[in-house]
Design a protein around this motif. Structure first.
Motif, PDB file in Angstrom:
ATOM      1  N   ASP A  49       0.836  -1.197   0.000  1.00 17.89           N
ATOM      2  CA  ASP A  49       0.000   0.000   0.000  1.00 17.89           C
ATOM      3  C   ASP A  49       0.873   1.250   0.000  1.00 17.89           C
ATOM      4  OD1 ASP A  49      -2.725  -0.133  -0.231  1.00 17.89           O
ATOM      5  OD2 ASP A  49      -3.093  -0.512   1.895  1.00 17.89           O
ATOM      6  N   MET A  50       0.321   2.332  -0.550  1.00 20.14           N
ATOM      7  CA  MET A  50       0.992   3.632  -0.450  1.00 20.14           C
ATOM      8  C   MET A  50       1.249   3.951   1.017  1.00 20.14           C
ATOM      9  SD  MET A  50       2.203   6.528  -1.323  1.00 20.14           S
ATOM     10  CE  MET A  50       1.878   7.133  -2.969  1.00 20.14           C
ATOM     11  N   THR A  51       2.447   4.442   1.310  1.00 15.43           N
ATOM     12  CA  THR A  51       2.810   4.709   2.700  1.00 15.43           C
ATOM     13  C   THR A  51       3.076   6.187   2.969  1.00 15.43           C
ATOM     14  OG1 THR A  51       4.112   3.746   4.496  1.00 15.43           O
ATOM     15  CG2 THR A  51       5.312   4.427   2.526  1.00 15.43           C
ATOM     16  N   PHE A  52       2.997   7.035   1.922  1.00 12.98           N
ATOM     17  CA  PHE A  52       3.145   8.478   2.071  1.00 12.98           C
ATOM     18  C   PHE A  52       4.445   8.820   2.806  1.00 12.98           C
ATOM     19  CE2 PHE A  52      -1.347   7.639   1.372  1.00 12.98           C
ATOM     20  CZ  PHE A  52      -1.619   8.484   0.299  1.00 12.98           C
ATOM     21  N   TRP A  81       7.418  -4.830  -2.284  1.00  9.47           N
ATOM     22  CA  TRP A  81       7.435  -3.385  -2.079  1.00  9.47           C
ATOM     23  C   TRP A  81       8.152  -2.694  -3.240  1.00  9.47           C
ATOM     24  CZ3 TRP A  81      11.870  -0.442  -1.615  1.00  9.47           C
ATOM     25  CH2 TRP A  81      13.066  -1.146  -1.408  1.00  9.47           C
ATOM     26  N   TRP A  87       9.339   1.550  -4.759  1.00 13.71           N
ATOM     27  CA  TRP A  87       9.514   2.980  -4.445  1.00 13.71           C
ATOM     28  C   TRP A  87       9.778   3.677  -5.764  1.00 13.71           C
ATOM     29  CZ3 TRP A  87      13.526   4.725  -0.192  1.00 13.71           C
ATOM     30  CH2 TRP A  87      13.244   6.038   0.204  1.00 13.71           C
ATOM     31  N   GLY A 128       4.077  11.192  -1.099  1.00 15.04           N
ATOM     32  CA  GLY A 128       3.266  10.811  -2.249  1.00 15.04           C
ATOM     33  C   GLY A 128       2.444  11.954  -2.812  1.00 15.04           C
ATOM     34  N   GLY A 166       6.151   7.481  -4.937  1.00 20.67           N
ATOM     35  CA  GLY A 166       6.032   7.125  -3.536  1.00 20.67           C
ATOM     36  C   GLY A 166       6.400   5.684  -3.265  1.00 20.67           C
ATOM     37  N   PHE A 211       5.373   2.012  -1.915  1.00 20.15           N
ATOM     38  CA  PHE A 211       4.255   1.090  -1.742  1.00 20.15           C
ATOM     39  C   PHE A 211       4.803  -0.153  -1.051  1.00 20.15           C
ATOM     40  CE2 PHE A 211       3.142   3.905  -5.102  1.00 20.15           C
ATOM     41  CZ  PHE A 211       1.761   4.049  -5.071  1.00 20.15           C
TER      42      PHE A 211
END
Length: 294
Positions: A19-22, A157, A159, A181, A186, A188
């Protein structure tokens, strides 16, 4: 996910989903900076970045004073543009409970580097680009080889940078990655991989007897910065007026938008990873976590 003593206590949801982790990516950048220090690519974090990063980004009198510490503590006051985004875009930006961001993006007078804290993604992206110039290879490759593979992280993962963040370094084309992000790209990653990363940090950079990151660097990342009591080197500290009073002052956390968090309670040897937890619910989650640890 919740771990204590390195053992899984509880998990729910799909912990392996990338998942996107910002802005948790910022804390990974802090670790990459530590690798550069450990490798001798950075001699002193208080040296001007321009001594090692060529080109116009640190060429003028103001930007020439920016140090690695300033970028890590978000006090650089660097002025300029990275990949089409000017530093002004995050002027007057606050990250705090009930923060007033109504003036975000309004131009303000810059202060001397090192004297003023501002949460500014353009300047974090500058740090990432500067590290790329030191390692001379894509940062995701470095963190995968030096950190993620040794701790047994998955291959899921990724990036990614922006469409316009491709650069050429020593004749090689590579992509500079962001510390968030906001504008695309970003990191993930799954909760289980975050948990392994958090456990490595909690264990002082040692993984089953193998030293991956120096204890000295982890201590430096989690030391209170002069201009922001609840901030270290791109990690949040449970200190200052916004601290969670139910948790110990020694707790630290990586934090991203959308309730993404790696919480590290060193006193209890506990790691918690949250995804998409409403920000208003986070203090209560931590309170219940502390209460449950006994």
């Amino acid at each position: 996910m919740v771990l204590q003593g390195g053992h899984l206590l509880a998990s729910w949801g799909d912990i392996a989903r990338a998942d996107m982790t910002f802005s948790i990516a910022k804390s990974y950048l802090a670790v990459l900076t530590g690798l550069a220090v450990d490798d001798g690519l950075i001699g002193d974090i208080d040296e001007p970045v321009g001594q090692r990063v060529p080109g116009p980004l640190f060429a003028d009198a103001h930007n020439g004073k920016v140090t690695w510490r300033h970028l890590l503590e978000q006090t650089s006051e660097w002025r300029g543009e990275m990949f089409g985004k000017p530093d002004q875009i995050d002027h007057n930006r606050l990250v705090a409970p009930n923060a007033d961001n109504s003036r975000k993006g309004e131009l303000r007078e810059l202060q001397a580097p090192g004297t003023f804290y501002e949460y500014n993604d353009v300047r974090v992206n500058l740090l990432s680009f500067s590290l790329l110039n030191l390692f001379k290879r894509p940062l995701p490759d470095v963190v995968r080889e030096r950190i993620m593979d040794p701790i047994g992280a998955s291959k899921n993962w990724s990036w990614a940078g922006y469409d316009n963040s491709w650069v050429e370094i020593d004749g090689q084309r590579m992509q500079s990655v962001p510390g968030g992000g906001h504008w695309g790209g970003g990191m993930f990653i799954g909760a289980d991989d975050h948990a392994r990363f958090g456990l490595l940090m909690a264990r002082g950079g040692d993984w089953n007897g193998k030293r991956l990151l120096s204890q000295g660097w982890i201590d430096a990342m989690w030391a209170q910065s002069a201009n922001q009591p609840n901030y270290g080197f791109l990690w949040w500290l449970n200190r200052g007026p916004h601290a969670n009073k139910a948790a110990p002052e020694t707790a630290v956390y990586a934090l991203g938008a959308g309730g993404n968090m790696i919480w590290i309670d060193r006193e209890a040897d506990m790691i918690a990873v949250t995804r998409w937890l409403p920000s208003a619910k986070a203090p209560e989650f931590i309170r219940q976590l502390i209460a449950a640890r006994g």
